[in-house]
Design a protein around this motif. Structure first.
Motif, PDB file in Angstrom:
ATOM      1  N   ILE A  25      -6.733   6.862 -14.449  1.00 12.95           N
ATOM      2  CA  ILE A  25      -7.057   5.998 -14.425  1.00 12.95           C
ATOM      3  C   ILE A  25      -7.838   5.765 -13.380  1.00 12.95           C
ATOM      4  O   ILE A  25      -8.131   6.038 -12.790  1.00 12.95           O
ATOM      5  CB  ILE A  25      -6.480   5.344 -13.882  1.00 12.95           C
ATOM      6  CG1 ILE A  25      -5.462   5.532 -12.931  1.00 12.95           C
ATOM      7  CG2 ILE A  25      -5.191   5.169 -15.041  1.00 12.95           C
ATOM      8  CD1 ILE A  25      -4.182   4.669 -12.778  1.00 12.95           C
ATOM      9  N   SER A  26      -8.971   4.555 -12.966  1.00 17.89           N
ATOM     10  CA  SER A  26      -9.914   4.301 -12.068  1.00 17.89           C
ATOM     11  C   SER A  26      -9.277   3.064 -11.188  1.00 17.89           C
ATOM     12  O   SER A  26      -7.913   2.400 -11.015  1.00 17.89           O
ATOM     13  CB  SER A  26     -10.995   3.356 -12.877  1.00 17.89           C
ATOM     14  OG  SER A  26     -11.472   3.728 -13.643  1.00 17.89           O
ATOM     15  N   VAL A  27      -9.704   2.549  -9.660  1.00 22.23           N
ATOM     16  CA  VAL A  27      -9.492   2.244  -8.711  1.00 22.23           C
ATOM     17  C   VAL A  27     -10.284   1.339  -8.807  1.00 22.23           C
ATOM     18  O   VAL A  27     -11.496   2.001  -8.006  1.00 22.23           O
ATOM     19  CB  VAL A  27      -8.632   3.467  -7.550  1.00 22.23           C
ATOM     20  CG1 VAL A  27      -7.985   2.190  -5.814  1.00 22.23           C
ATOM     21  CG2 VAL A  27      -7.294   3.726  -7.948  1.00 22.23           C
ATOM     22  N   MET A  43      -7.273  -3.144   1.730  1.00 25.61           N
ATOM     23  CA  MET A  43      -7.181  -2.141   1.772  1.00 25.61           C
ATOM     24  C   MET A  43      -8.176  -0.906   1.537  1.00 25.61           C
ATOM     25  O   MET A  43      -8.329   0.292   0.784  1.00 25.61           O
ATOM     26  CB  MET A  43      -6.234  -1.879   0.766  1.00 25.61           C
ATOM     27  CG  MET A  43      -4.777  -2.330   1.401  1.00 25.61           C
ATOM     28  SD  MET A  43      -3.748  -1.999  -0.241  1.00 25.61           S
ATOM     29  CE  MET A  43      -3.603  -0.512  -0.882  1.00 25.61           C
ATOM     30  N   SER A  44      -9.649  -1.594   1.723  1.00 23.62           N
ATOM     31  CA  SER A  44     -10.733  -1.020   1.009  1.00 23.62           C
ATOM     32  C   SER A  44     -10.772   0.495   1.801  1.00 23.62           C
ATOM     33  O   SER A  44     -11.577   1.114   1.340  1.00 23.62           O
ATOM     34  CB  SER A  44     -11.981  -1.682   0.957  1.00 23.62           C
ATOM     35  OG  SER A  44     -12.522  -1.891   2.183  1.00 23.62           O
ATOM     36  N   LEU A  96      -7.159   7.078  -2.961  1.00 20.97           N
ATOM     37  CA  LEU A  96      -6.245   6.649  -4.102  1.00 20.97           C
ATOM     38  C   LEU A  96      -7.194   6.958  -4.815  1.00 20.97           C
ATOM     39  O   LEU A  96      -6.343   7.071  -6.014  1.00 20.97           O
ATOM     40  CB  LEU A  96      -6.185   4.966  -4.030  1.00 20.97           C
ATOM     41  CG  LEU A  96      -4.927   3.904  -3.350  1.00 20.97           C
ATOM     42  CD1 LEU A  96      -5.178   2.433  -2.711  1.00 20.97           C
ATOM     43  CD2 LEU A  96      -3.479   4.383  -3.438  1.00 20.97           C
ATOM     44  N   GLN A  97      -8.389   6.993  -5.418  1.00 17.13           N
ATOM     45  CA  GLN A  97      -9.082   6.952  -6.186  1.00 17.13           C
ATOM     46  C   GLN A  97      -8.845   8.534  -6.489  1.00 17.13           C
ATOM     47  O   GLN A  97      -8.744   9.271  -7.868  1.00 17.13           O
ATOM     48  CB  GLN A  97     -10.628   7.383  -6.252  1.00 17.13           C
ATOM     49  CG  GLN A  97     -10.723   6.394  -6.467  1.00 17.13           C
ATOM     50  CD  GLN A  97     -12.482   5.469  -6.393  1.00 17.13           C
ATOM     51  OE1 GLN A  97     -13.005   6.207  -5.081  1.00 17.13           O
ATOM     52  NE2 GLN A  97     -13.186   5.009  -6.952  1.00 17.13           N
ATOM     53  N   GLN A 134       0.753  -0.929   0.100  1.00 20.39           N
ATOM     54  CA  GLN A 134      -0.275   0.031  -0.108  1.00 20.39           C
ATOM     55  C   GLN A 134       0.838   1.383   0.220  1.00 20.39           C
ATOM     56  O   GLN A 134       0.690   2.392  -0.736  1.00 20.39           O
ATOM     57  CB  GLN A 134      -1.083   0.040   0.966  1.00 20.39           C
ATOM     58  CG  GLN A 134      -0.807   0.413   2.340  1.00 20.39           C
ATOM     59  CD  GLN A 134      -1.248   0.358   3.756  1.00 20.39           C
ATOM     60  OE1 GLN A 134      -2.014  -1.200   3.490  1.00 20.39           O
ATOM     61  NE2 GLN A 134      -1.287   0.906   4.599  1.00 20.39           N
ATOM     62  N   GLU A 135       2.334   1.290   0.276  1.00 18.57           N
ATOM     63  CA  GLU A 135       2.808   2.140   0.641  1.00 18.57           C
ATOM     64  C   GLU A 135       3.444   3.084  -0.776  1.00 18.57           C
ATOM     65  O   GLU A 135       3.919   4.208  -1.083  1.00 18.57           O
ATOM     66  CB  GLU A 135       4.614   2.456   1.526  1.00 18.57           C
ATOM     67  CG  GLU A 135       5.106   0.874   1.716  1.00 18.57           C
ATOM     68  CD  GLU A 135       5.170  -0.223   1.645  1.00 18.57           C
ATOM     69  OE1 GLU A 135       4.896  -0.902   1.413  1.00 18.57           O
ATOM     70  OE2 GLU A 135       3.746  -0.030   2.755  1.00 18.57           O
TER      71      GLU A 135
END
Length: 104
Positions: free
Chosen positions: A74-76, A58-59, A65-66, A39-40
């Motif tokens: 781009i999509s997350v 990680m939800s 992140l979005q 995640q980092e």
């Protein structure tokens, strides 16, 4: 070539899924670069990706992140929990492709 980034807490739990996604892409004759990070590292790595899939654990980071992914257009999305739990490379790959609008 499709570029799919997977991110999870440490980058380890998605490694099997990455291999299964690569195998599925090869089996249907598509070229894809698929890799996993912790995640980092996700924000730095997404600049190289067409789409980002994150592990269910990680939800809670999806919104953050979005915002970063919007800079790159781009999509997350969170990986489908069943596909993640079963390391279903086909389902995860299809999820990534659908987020890219079918093809890229």
């Amino acid at each position: 070539m499709k570029k799919i980034l997977l991110a999870c807490s440490s980058g380890m739990s998605t490694s099997l899924l990455v291999e299964k996604m690569k195998a599925h892409a090869r089996s249907i004759g598509e070229e894809a670069e698929i890799w996993a990070v912790g995640q980092e590292q996700a924000k730095q790595e997404m600049a190289k990706a067409d789409v980002v899939l994150i592990g269910p654990q990680m939800s809670f980071l999806k919104g953050d992140l979005q915002k970063e992914a919007a800079k790159y257009g781009i999509s997350v999305e969170v990986i489908n929990m069943v596909a993640y739990g079963m390391a279903d490379g086909k389902a995860a790959y299809e999820q990534a492709i659908s987020l890219m609008g079918g093809t890229r």
